[in-house]
Each structure stands twice: as C-alpha cells, then as structure tokens.
Scaffold this active site. Sequence first.
Site, PDB file in Angstrom:
ATOM      1  CG  HIS A 147     -52.629 -38.651 -65.187  1.00 19.55           C
ATOM      2  ND1 HIS A 147     -52.398 -37.469 -64.286  1.00 19.55           N
ATOM      3  CD2 HIS A 147     -52.798 -39.661 -64.097  1.00 19.55           C
ATOM      4  CE1 HIS A 147     -52.647 -37.598 -63.267  1.00 19.55           C
ATOM      5  NE2 HIS A 147     -52.875 -38.857 -62.876  1.00 19.55           N
TER       6      HIS A 147
ATOM      7  CG  HIS B 152     -55.291 -41.524 -62.510  1.00 13.76           C
ATOM      8  ND1 HIS B 152     -54.164 -41.494 -61.723  1.00 13.76           N
ATOM      9  CD2 HIS B 152     -55.285 -42.960 -62.857  1.00 13.76           C
ATOM     10  CE1 HIS B 152     -53.528 -42.587 -61.746  1.00 13.76           C
ATOM     11  NE2 HIS B 152     -54.222 -43.594 -62.571  1.00 13.76           N
TER      12      HIS B 152
ATOM     13  CG  ASP C 105     -57.557 -37.543 -59.155  1.00 13.27           C
ATOM     14  OD1 ASP C 105     -57.172 -38.365 -59.932  1.00 13.27           O
ATOM     15  OD2 ASP C 105     -56.530 -36.791 -58.649  1.00 13.27           O
ATOM     16  CG  HIS C 106     -55.567 -36.033 -62.706  1.00 14.00           C
ATOM     17  ND1 HIS C 106     -54.503 -34.893 -62.343  1.00 14.00           N
ATOM     18  CD2 HIS C 106     -55.684 -36.541 -61.619  1.00 14.00           C
ATOM     19  CE1 HIS C 106     -54.087 -35.222 -61.223  1.00 14.00           C
ATOM     20  NE2 HIS C 106     -54.397 -36.395 -60.773  1.00 14.00           N
TER      21      HIS C 106
ATOM     22  CG  HIS D 202     -49.148 -41.123 -61.227  1.00 12.69           C
ATOM     23  ND1 HIS D 202     -49.377 -41.564 -60.034  1.00 12.69           N
ATOM     24  CD2 HIS D 202     -50.354 -40.575 -61.907  1.00 12.69           C
ATOM     25  CE1 HIS D 202     -50.362 -41.156 -59.819  1.00 12.69           C
ATOM     26  NE2 HIS D 202     -51.306 -40.861 -60.760  1.00 12.69           N
TER      27      HIS D 202
ATOM     28  CG  ASP E  13     -51.685 -37.087 -59.782  1.00 10.78           C
ATOM     29  OD1 ASP E  13     -51.693 -35.826 -59.477  1.00 10.78           O
ATOM     30  OD2 ASP E  13     -52.572 -37.884 -59.572  1.00 10.78           O
TER      31      ASP E  13
ATOM     32  CG  HIS F 296     -52.977 -34.431 -55.665  1.00 10.26           C
ATOM     33  ND1 HIS F 296     -54.425 -34.924 -55.314  1.00 10.26           N
ATOM     34  CD2 HIS F 296     -52.823 -35.383 -56.955  1.00 10.26           C
ATOM     35  CE1 HIS F 296     -54.852 -35.654 -56.285  1.00 10.26           C
ATOM     36  NE2 HIS F 296     -54.223 -35.974 -57.049  1.00 10.26           N
TER      37      HIS F 296
HETATM   38 FE    FE Z   1     -54.178 -37.242 -58.937  1.00  8.53          FE
HETATM   39 ZN    ZN Z   2     -53.390 -39.590 -60.796  1.00  9.86          ZN
END
Ligand code: FE
Ligand code: ZN
Length: 255
Positions: A53, A55, A57-58, A111, A128, A166
Amino acid sequence: MIQIIPISAFEDNYLWLLVHGTYAAVVDPGDAQPVLDYLKQHHLTLCAILCTHHHGDHVGGNRELLRHYQVPVYGPAHENIPGRTHALVDGDIVRLPELALDLTVFDVPGHTAGHVAYYGAESLFCGDTLFACGCGRLFEGTPQTMYQSLSKIASLPDATQIYCAHEYTLDNIRFAKVVEPTNPDLLERERHDQESRANNQPTVPSRLDLEKRTNPFLRSQVPSVIQAAQEYAGHPFTEPWQVFATVRAWKDSLD
Ligand code: FE
Ligand code: ZN
C-alpha cells in the site's frame, strides 16, 4: 527453497527480503539504506520490489532502490506507488523467475482503499492489514470492508505464515487480553512472544491457525468475543462485522 529475512527499519517496521540463491526481492521497502546494506553484505542482487500500500513506511525507499537496481516495482493498481511498473488487481500473479516463485495478489482494502497482499510459498505478505494478534487501523475503509478482507485471509490454509509489516505484537496481545482475558491460547502466546522480544527476536511471522485462536479481529464469530463486544457496546449484534467494528473501535479508544 526461498529464505525470508526481516530487515528492521524505523521504530518497528519489518521490510521482508525474499532470497533465493544470489537474488532477492523486497516487500514494502519503506527505507532503502538497510536493504542496500543487507544486499551488499550478502552479495545479493535485487530483482523486484513489491508494495502492499501507499504509506511512506512501505514505499519510501522505492526511488532510492531504483537508482541502484533497475527492477520491476509491483503495487496496487488503485494507489500511488513510486516507480510502479506493474499495477496489480485481485487475482493477478506476480512471477519472480529469479526466485522460482509465483505470488498471488489479493485485494485486502480497509487500512487503505487499494491495499493488496501477496500469497505464495505458504506465506502471506499482508502489510498493515492483518497484524500478529491485531489488525491495521481503518484509515480509508469501513469496518465491513476490513472484515471482508480479514475473512479472505482467514480462508487461507491454516499453516500459512503471516508476514505483517510491524512489530506490534505485545501491544496487540495486551488488548486481546482485555477482550478475552481467559483465552488459554492467548495467554500461552503472550508467554512465548514476551520471551521472543526479551531475546530481541521478531514475533513475526506467525501461523494463521494461531491467529485464528488468539487474534480478536479474526474471532468475530466466537462466543467469548461476541459477548465481550456486546457488553462493551451495550447492545446485541446480528452480524459478525458489527462485532469486528466494535472491537476495532474499542482498541482505537485505548491507543
Ligand atoms: Fe505501516
Ligand atoms: Zn500503513
């Protein structure tokens, strides 16, 4: 035979590296540097980037990785994925010949609206969506949508290894115990995962059958969870997704 290696990044992210021989693919490279360091140290060549996805952090490391390796970037069709070369929808197959691996794509919105998961080699890379003993927050989806996505995951074989993005497990277990304080599988899992963390070991991956026995977000049809959710809400439910929605809102209220 594929090896799956966690690369830690930021506070609590795992970037998963799929390794076969001298080749590696990375799932959700939020940061490039730890991936580049690992590849160099182990004399590996990157052959693909897969994102679940949009975001940061990905996907935050995509551009930097592409400066070092010109590789295909797989990601959900309905999200903005930096450098994406292959826009994926539900049912697509990602073929990774360097790893002798095919991955099936599942749409798992909730999410985020376009979130996908990758399934192959008895493993699910679910970003996530499902976490060890928890699930992602509903940033772009309704509880019904996320409930359907989690149900899709729950229908995979029990032995499926769940690779989430995570290390949230102990926090998730703390909440799961609020919902089901006497679930013996959950208490056993807490002992096991506390020991793993005390030894600085990841608690991820976990097996799907353990998730089904301990993760409150996969247990919306289990009497103890239904009862706890109804007591929290103060009224009865007729649909499992309502139980899920209540448990999700309950956790949000405590975070
Ligand atoms: Fe994340
Ligand atoms: Zn995320």
